[in-house]
Motif scaffolding. Structure first.
Motif, PDB file in Angstrom:
ATOM      1  N   ALA A  39      -4.845   3.660 -10.567  1.00 31.65           N
ATOM      2  CA  ALA A  39      -4.260   4.339  -9.136  1.00 31.65           C
ATOM      3  C   ALA A  39      -2.807   5.186  -9.682  1.00 31.65           C
ATOM      4  O   ALA A  39      -2.472   6.066  -9.016  1.00 31.65           O
ATOM      5  N   LYS A  75      -7.906  -4.192   4.154  1.00 25.89           N
ATOM      6  CA  LYS A  75      -7.272  -4.891   3.215  1.00 25.89           C
ATOM      7  C   LYS A  75      -6.440  -6.088   4.051  1.00 25.89           C
ATOM      8  O   LYS A  75      -6.519  -7.037   3.635  1.00 25.89           O
ATOM      9  N   LEU A 112     -10.712   0.627  -9.543  1.00 33.17           N
ATOM     10  CA  LEU A 112      -9.885   0.961  -8.276  1.00 33.17           C
ATOM     11  C   LEU A 112     -10.351   0.564  -6.821  1.00 33.17           C
ATOM     12  O   LEU A 112      -9.687   0.243  -6.026  1.00 33.17           O
ATOM     13  N   ASP A 113     -11.694   0.485  -6.833  1.00 36.78           N
ATOM     14  CA  ASP A 113     -12.266  -0.028  -5.702  1.00 36.78           C
ATOM     15  C   ASP A 113     -11.818  -1.698  -5.534  1.00 36.78           C
ATOM     16  O   ASP A 113     -11.746  -2.081  -4.221  1.00 36.78           O
ATOM     17  N   ASP A 135      -3.801  -9.801  -6.703  1.00 36.86           N
ATOM     18  CA  ASP A 135      -4.796  -8.994  -5.925  1.00 36.86           C
ATOM     19  C   ASP A 135      -6.307  -9.291  -6.394  1.00 36.86           C
ATOM     20  O   ASP A 135      -7.056  -8.260  -5.828  1.00 36.86           O
ATOM     21  N   PHE A 178       0.820  -1.077  -0.087  1.00 33.79           N
ATOM     22  CA  PHE A 178       0.043  -0.033  -0.021  1.00 33.79           C
ATOM     23  C   PHE A 178       0.826   1.277   0.008  1.00 33.79           C
ATOM     24  O   PHE A 178       2.036   1.340   0.215  1.00 33.79           O
ATOM     25  N   ASP A 194      -2.068   6.028   1.815  1.00 33.14           N
ATOM     26  CA  ASP A 194      -3.313   5.553   1.627  1.00 33.14           C
ATOM     27  C   ASP A 194      -4.096   5.704   2.929  1.00 33.14           C
ATOM     28  O   ASP A 194      -3.607   5.715   4.258  1.00 33.14           O
ATOM     29  N   LEU A 242      -8.633   1.740   5.434  1.00 24.95           N
ATOM     30  CA  LEU A 242      -8.605   0.900   4.159  1.00 24.95           C
ATOM     31  C   LEU A 242      -7.617  -0.029   4.295  1.00 24.95           C
ATOM     32  O   LEU A 242      -7.614  -0.915   4.049  1.00 24.95           O
ATOM     33  N   VAL A 243      -6.295   0.440   4.700  1.00 23.84           N
ATOM     34  CA  VAL A 243      -5.148  -0.232   4.801  1.00 23.84           C
ATOM     35  C   VAL A 243      -5.547  -1.558   5.830  1.00 23.84           C
ATOM     36  O   VAL A 243      -5.145  -2.905   5.601  1.00 23.84           O
ATOM     37  N   TYR A 281      -9.185  -2.763  -6.489  1.00 29.61           N
ATOM     38  CA  TYR A 281      -7.710  -2.946  -5.820  1.00 29.61           C
ATOM     39  C   TYR A 281      -7.809  -2.605  -4.415  1.00 29.61           C
ATOM     40  O   TYR A 281      -7.049  -3.108  -3.831  1.00 29.61           O
ATOM     41  N   ARG A 282      -8.454  -1.779  -3.979  1.00 28.54           N
ATOM     42  CA  ARG A 282      -8.351  -1.290  -2.663  1.00 28.54           C
ATOM     43  C   ARG A 282      -8.988  -2.239  -1.548  1.00 28.54           C
ATOM     44  O   ARG A 282      -8.575  -2.037  -0.585  1.00 28.54           O
TER      45      ARG A 282
END
Ligand SMILES: [Mg+2]
Length: 327
Positions: free
Chosen positions: A172, A67, A190-191, A267, A55, A59, A63-64, A193-194
């Motif tokens: 990103a 994940k 993007l969503d 991912d 990450f 970020d 969210l980190v 991935y995050r």
């Protein structure tokens, strides 16, 4: 005046103790007690996230955290194990802030609740290096679904859609293809991935009907090769059957070379599984009842060679590399 930074004791007592399960004793004991029922076995998995590798330093901390927990839940789901809880080890660099810790704990609490996977304990330490988060998750299973059970003739399935997260990383990074996508497609990639979607709803389908399973974290191509190697079989995969989202299709239409990245990029956190021909209808039906798409993409074959990928006209397609690798 700037807020004084938490001491280690305050970080544990004020930020993390509110998340702790009953068997974690408020983070005030040496160890935790995991609840077990009947004939279940404990399934254990661990994954670390390093700032700058998994990450970006800026970020959002919530969210980190989510994940970090979700990638572990994805491994439990692949083994047909219901989450029990997790341990957290946090190595904080000199510049960490209270706001970062609060944001991290609040994201962690949100997902621990959502996935019924509470904190049982852990450790905090200082590090001169980048911020590092390590989570060890525990699950319970009545039948462990290994990577090694696939047999020639078994059908190969994947959940959800493949490639969105790998292309989301491209969005990103501001790669050129992203400019030519609509706003909705960019946001969708993007969503993915995050925020991975651990496929816990598939647990019953896997437990009841899968001959082998794993989660796809390093790319479908390479992870399939790993599963086949563990099972001592090969496979034929029809690339046209690999499920792609509308957003990924749009990106591939803009830049055809992105198809290879979708198949071999990391991912996804989808489930890759196999089922004997007689179990295919049942696993498909169970997945449908669980509300998760499960798509047949090929079949295992006798042999030890890597999987063969076929295009829509029956042509063999070779990829330059099959998956992401750290080293
Ligand atoms: Mg895995």
């Amino acid at each position: 005046m700037a807020e004084r930074r938490f001491s280690e004791d305050e970080l544990i007592a004020e930020i993390f103790a509110p998340l702790v399960a009953e068997g974690g004793f408020g983070l005030r004991d040496d160890a935790a007690l995991l609840p077990l029922r009947g004939a279940q076995e404990i399934v254990v998995t661990t994954d670390a996230l390093v700032s700058g590798v998994h990450f970006l330093p800026d970020d959002a901390p919530g969210l980190v955290a989510r994940k970090a927990l979700r990638v572990n839940l994805s491994d439990l789901a692949a083994k047909a194990a219901e989450p029990i809880g997790f341990l957290l080890t946090l190595a904080l660099p000199p510049d960490w802030t209270n706001d970062w810790a609060r944001g991290f704990a609040s994201g962690l609490a949100e997902d621990a609740r959502a996935f019924a996977c509470p904190l049982y304990g852990g450790d905090t330490t200082a590090t001169p290096g980048p911020l590092t988060i390590s989570i060890t998750a525990f699950g319970r299973a009545t039948r462990f679904v290994s990577r090694s059970g696939a047999r020639p003739g078994d059908r190969i399935f994947v959940s959800g859609t493949i490639g969105d997260a790998a292309l989301g990383l491209g969005v990103a990074r501001g790669e050129a293809f992203a400019e030519r996508l609509g706003e909705a497609a960019r946001a969708q990639l993007l969503d993915r991935y995050r925020l991975p979607r651990p496929r816990l709803p598939l647990i019953a389908a896997l437990r009841g009907h899968a001959s082998a399973a794993m989660d796809i974290s390093d790319g479908l191509g390479g992870d399939l090769a790993k599963l086949l190697r563990a099972s001592g079989v090969s496979a034929r995969v029809e690339l046209a059957r690999v499920p792609l989202s509308d957003a990924t299709r749009a990106a591939v239409a803009v830049e055809p070379a992105l198809f290879e990245r979708a198949i071999t990029g990391g991912d996804d956190y989808e489930i890759l599984c196999c089922a004997a021909p007689a179990a295919c209808a049942a696993i498909t039906q169970a997945a449908r009842e669980a509300g998760v798409a499960l798509t047949e993409i090929g079949a295992a074959t006798a042999g030890a060679e890597p999987p063969q990928f076929f295009g829509s006209t029956g042509n063999i397609i070779n990829f330059s590399r099959l998956s992401f690798s750290h080293f």
